[in-house]
Write a protein that holds these residues in place. Structure first.
Motif, PDB file in Angstrom:
ATOM      1  N   ARG A  72      70.568  -8.529 -37.011  1.00  0.00           N
ATOM      2  CA  ARG A  72      70.132  -9.541 -37.981  1.00  0.00           C
ATOM      3  C   ARG A  72      70.620  -9.175 -39.386  1.00  0.00           C
ATOM      4  O   ARG A  72      71.075 -10.026 -40.143  1.00  0.00           O
ATOM      5  CB  ARG A  72      68.610  -9.647 -37.995  1.00  0.00           C
ATOM      6  CG  ARG A  72      67.989 -10.221 -36.728  1.00  0.00           C
ATOM      7  CD  ARG A  72      68.074 -11.744 -36.682  1.00  0.00           C
ATOM      8  NE  ARG A  72      67.209 -12.270 -35.636  1.00  0.00           N
ATOM      9  CZ  ARG A  72      67.529 -12.346 -34.357  1.00  0.00           C
ATOM     10  NH1 ARG A  72      68.715 -11.898 -33.961  1.00  0.00           N
ATOM     11  NH2 ARG A  72      66.686 -12.857 -33.474  1.00  0.00           N
ATOM     12  N   LEU A  73      70.510  -7.919 -39.730  1.00  0.00           N
ATOM     13  CA  LEU A  73      70.932  -7.480 -41.059  1.00  0.00           C
ATOM     14  C   LEU A  73      72.435  -7.618 -41.241  1.00  0.00           C
ATOM     15  O   LEU A  73      72.916  -8.051 -42.292  1.00  0.00           O
ATOM     16  CB  LEU A  73      70.509  -6.026 -41.290  1.00  0.00           C
ATOM     17  CG  LEU A  73      69.003  -5.769 -41.362  1.00  0.00           C
ATOM     18  CD1 LEU A  73      68.728  -4.274 -41.380  1.00  0.00           C
ATOM     19  CD2 LEU A  73      68.391  -6.445 -42.583  1.00  0.00           C
ATOM     20  N   GLU A 105      72.583 -11.864 -47.949  1.00  0.00           N
ATOM     21  CA  GLU A 105      71.229 -12.391 -48.018  1.00  0.00           C
ATOM     22  C   GLU A 105      70.463 -12.033 -46.747  1.00  0.00           C
ATOM     23  O   GLU A 105      70.126 -12.912 -45.940  1.00  0.00           O
ATOM     24  CB  GLU A 105      71.249 -13.910 -48.213  1.00  0.00           C
ATOM     25  CG  GLU A 105      71.890 -14.348 -49.530  1.00  0.00           C
ATOM     26  CD  GLU A 105      71.848 -15.853 -49.710  1.00  0.00           C
ATOM     27  OE1 GLU A 105      71.138 -16.521 -48.936  1.00  0.00           O
ATOM     28  OE2 GLU A 105      72.523 -16.360 -50.609  1.00  0.00           O
ATOM     29  N   PRO A 106      70.179 -10.774 -46.543  1.00  0.00           N
ATOM     30  CA  PRO A 106      69.452 -10.386 -45.332  1.00  0.00           C
ATOM     31  C   PRO A 106      67.999 -10.833 -45.420  1.00  0.00           C
ATOM     32  O   PRO A 106      67.468 -11.061 -46.517  1.00  0.00           O
ATOM     33  CB  PRO A 106      69.544  -8.853 -45.359  1.00  0.00           C
ATOM     34  CG  PRO A 106      69.640  -8.517 -46.815  1.00  0.00           C
ATOM     35  CD  PRO A 106      70.440  -9.630 -47.433  1.00  0.00           C
ATOM     36  N   ARG A 144      76.321  -2.408 -47.043  1.00  0.00           N
ATOM     37  CA  ARG A 144      76.919  -3.216 -48.106  1.00  0.00           C
ATOM     38  C   ARG A 144      78.071  -2.474 -48.773  1.00  0.00           C
ATOM     39  O   ARG A 144      79.147  -3.035 -49.011  1.00  0.00           O
ATOM     40  CB  ARG A 144      75.860  -3.580 -49.147  1.00  0.00           C
ATOM     41  CG  ARG A 144      74.941  -4.713 -48.750  1.00  0.00           C
ATOM     42  CD  ARG A 144      73.834  -4.899 -49.763  1.00  0.00           C
ATOM     43  NE  ARG A 144      73.155  -6.175 -49.586  1.00  0.00           N
ATOM     44  CZ  ARG A 144      72.039  -6.511 -50.207  1.00  0.00           C
ATOM     45  NH1 ARG A 144      71.474  -5.656 -51.059  1.00  0.00           N
ATOM     46  NH2 ARG A 144      71.494  -7.693 -50.002  1.00  0.00           N
ATOM     47  N   LEU A 145      77.855  -1.211 -49.079  1.00  0.00           N
ATOM     48  CA  LEU A 145      78.892  -0.431 -49.745  1.00  0.00           C
ATOM     49  C   LEU A 145      80.080  -0.183 -48.833  1.00  0.00           C
ATOM     50  O   LEU A 145      81.235  -0.236 -49.267  1.00  0.00           O
ATOM     51  CB  LEU A 145      78.302   0.888 -50.240  1.00  0.00           C
ATOM     52  CG  LEU A 145      77.307   0.758 -51.393  1.00  0.00           C
ATOM     53  CD1 LEU A 145      76.624   2.085 -51.669  1.00  0.00           C
ATOM     54  CD2 LEU A 145      78.011   0.247 -52.650  1.00  0.00           C
ATOM     55  N   LEU A 146      79.823   0.056 -47.554  1.00  0.00           N
ATOM     56  CA  LEU A 146      80.922   0.236 -46.614  1.00  0.00           C
ATOM     57  C   LEU A 146      81.751  -1.041 -46.481  1.00  0.00           C
ATOM     58  O   LEU A 146      82.983  -0.998 -46.431  1.00  0.00           O
ATOM     59  CB  LEU A 146      80.382   0.662 -45.249  1.00  0.00           C
ATOM     60  CG  LEU A 146      79.801   2.075 -45.166  1.00  0.00           C
ATOM     61  CD1 LEU A 146      79.143   2.300 -43.819  1.00  0.00           C
ATOM     62  CD2 LEU A 146      80.889   3.116 -45.417  1.00  0.00           C
ATOM     63  N   ALA A 167      80.086 -11.060 -51.945  1.00  0.00           N
ATOM     64  CA  ALA A 167      80.165 -11.086 -50.486  1.00  0.00           C
ATOM     65  C   ALA A 167      79.157 -10.156 -49.827  1.00  0.00           C
ATOM     66  O   ALA A 167      78.710 -10.415 -48.706  1.00  0.00           O
ATOM     67  CB  ALA A 167      81.579 -10.712 -50.036  1.00  0.00           C
ATOM     68  N   VAL A 168      78.787  -9.082 -50.522  1.00  0.00           N
ATOM     69  CA  VAL A 168      77.892  -8.115 -49.902  1.00  0.00           C
ATOM     70  C   VAL A 168      76.495  -8.097 -50.521  1.00  0.00           C
ATOM     71  O   VAL A 168      75.646  -7.293 -50.126  1.00  0.00           O
ATOM     72  CB  VAL A 168      78.495  -6.691 -49.949  1.00  0.00           C
ATOM     73  CG1 VAL A 168      79.817  -6.641 -49.195  1.00  0.00           C
ATOM     74  CG2 VAL A 168      78.661  -6.206 -51.382  1.00  0.00           C
ATOM     75  N   GLY A 169      76.256  -8.966 -51.507  1.00  0.00           N
ATOM     76  CA  GLY A 169      74.893  -9.104 -51.998  1.00  0.00           C
ATOM     77  C   GLY A 169      74.555  -8.397 -53.289  1.00  0.00           C
ATOM     78  O   GLY A 169      73.365  -8.238 -53.600  1.00  0.00           O
TER      79      GLY A 169
END
Length: 260
Positions: free
Chosen positions: A166-167, A173-174, A211-213, A232-234
């Protein structure tokens, strides 16, 4: 105070092992099994034969340098899952950047503190082992696991896999923790406990790392501005991403994008 070590086997590849002798002795005294190689070729052979749990890899070596050794490790199905921590001289940002590009998971700058080294080694051993266990159990179930996870896996593991998926579906936007727990049939406290015990991080910590990866991957591929990667990663903006990125990887995002 130096913390206890995780169980595991550590391969040190360095053409000047005297530089690491004290740290290696400390790691050995803490219970880690230590293997060593003085050059990249020998390191590759030992890694393929003995499958260590973690590799400490010097960058500047004659013959095969650390970058090429890491590339070959990641190309070989027998060794591609072994995490690599690069050893590099202080302030060599280009080394750090390229090290992540070829598959390294972390780096240590020389000279380094033995306690910090053990903390980083422990973190990678714990995280990699737990992720590998999850992936192996999923792979062994093949399509059946995808179709009916609750029926073929124990319930806590099924909840963890569902939460992870899910994450990863939308890192920008988790779902919040309460919603995620409800979707997975558990509660906030139990879900946090699952993440900490199996992945070594809180739910928020896991999201932050992913997110960082992903941001690093987007910037390495090119075609994304810093602000676009942040969106893109929040992250709220490129400035916030850059700050977190530098703290995690030791290099600025611009270093990676310039290499693209």
């Amino acid at each position: 105070m130096i913390p206890p070590a995780e169980n595991g086997t550590l391969l040190v590849i360095d053409d000047e092992p005297d530089n690491l002798r004290l740290a290696v002795e400390i790691l050995r005294d803490k219970g880690l099994e230590i293997l060593s190689a003085r050059d990249g070729v020998a390191g590759l052979q030992i890694a393929a034969r003995l499958r260590p749990d973690l590799i400490l890899l010097d960058i500047r070596m004659p013959g095969l340098d650390g970058f090429e050794v890491c590339r070959r490790l990641k190309q070989d199905s027998a060794t591609r899952r072994i995490p690599v921590i690069f050893l590099t001289a202080l302030d060599q940002f280009e080394d750090k950047s390229l090290g992540f590009e070829v598959g390294g998971v972390d780096y240590m700058t020389k000279p380094f503190d033995a306690r910090e080294l053990l903390l980083r080694v422990n973190s990678q051993l714990r995280l990699t082992r737990r992720l590998a266990e999850l992936e192996d159990r999923l792979d062994s179930r093949a399509e059946a696991a995808c179709a009916a996870i609750p029926e073929v896996l124990d319930r806590p593991l099924a909840m963890l896999i569902r939460a992870r998926d899910r994450l990863l579906e939308n890192l920008a936007e988790p779902p919040d923790l309460s919603t995620l727990a409800r979707q997975c049939g558990t509660n906030r406290t139990s879900l946090q406990r699952l993440f900490r015990s199996h992945l070594g991080a809180s739910v928020f910590g896991y999201v932050r790392e992913q997110r960082l990866l992903r941001a690093r991957s987007l910037l390495e591929q090119g075609g994304h501005t810093l602000d676009a990667a942040a969106e893109a990663v929040g992250y709220r903006n490129g400035r916030d991403l850059a700050r977190a990125f530098k703290q995690r990887f030791g290099v600025t995002p611009g270093t990676l994008s310039r290499r693209s």
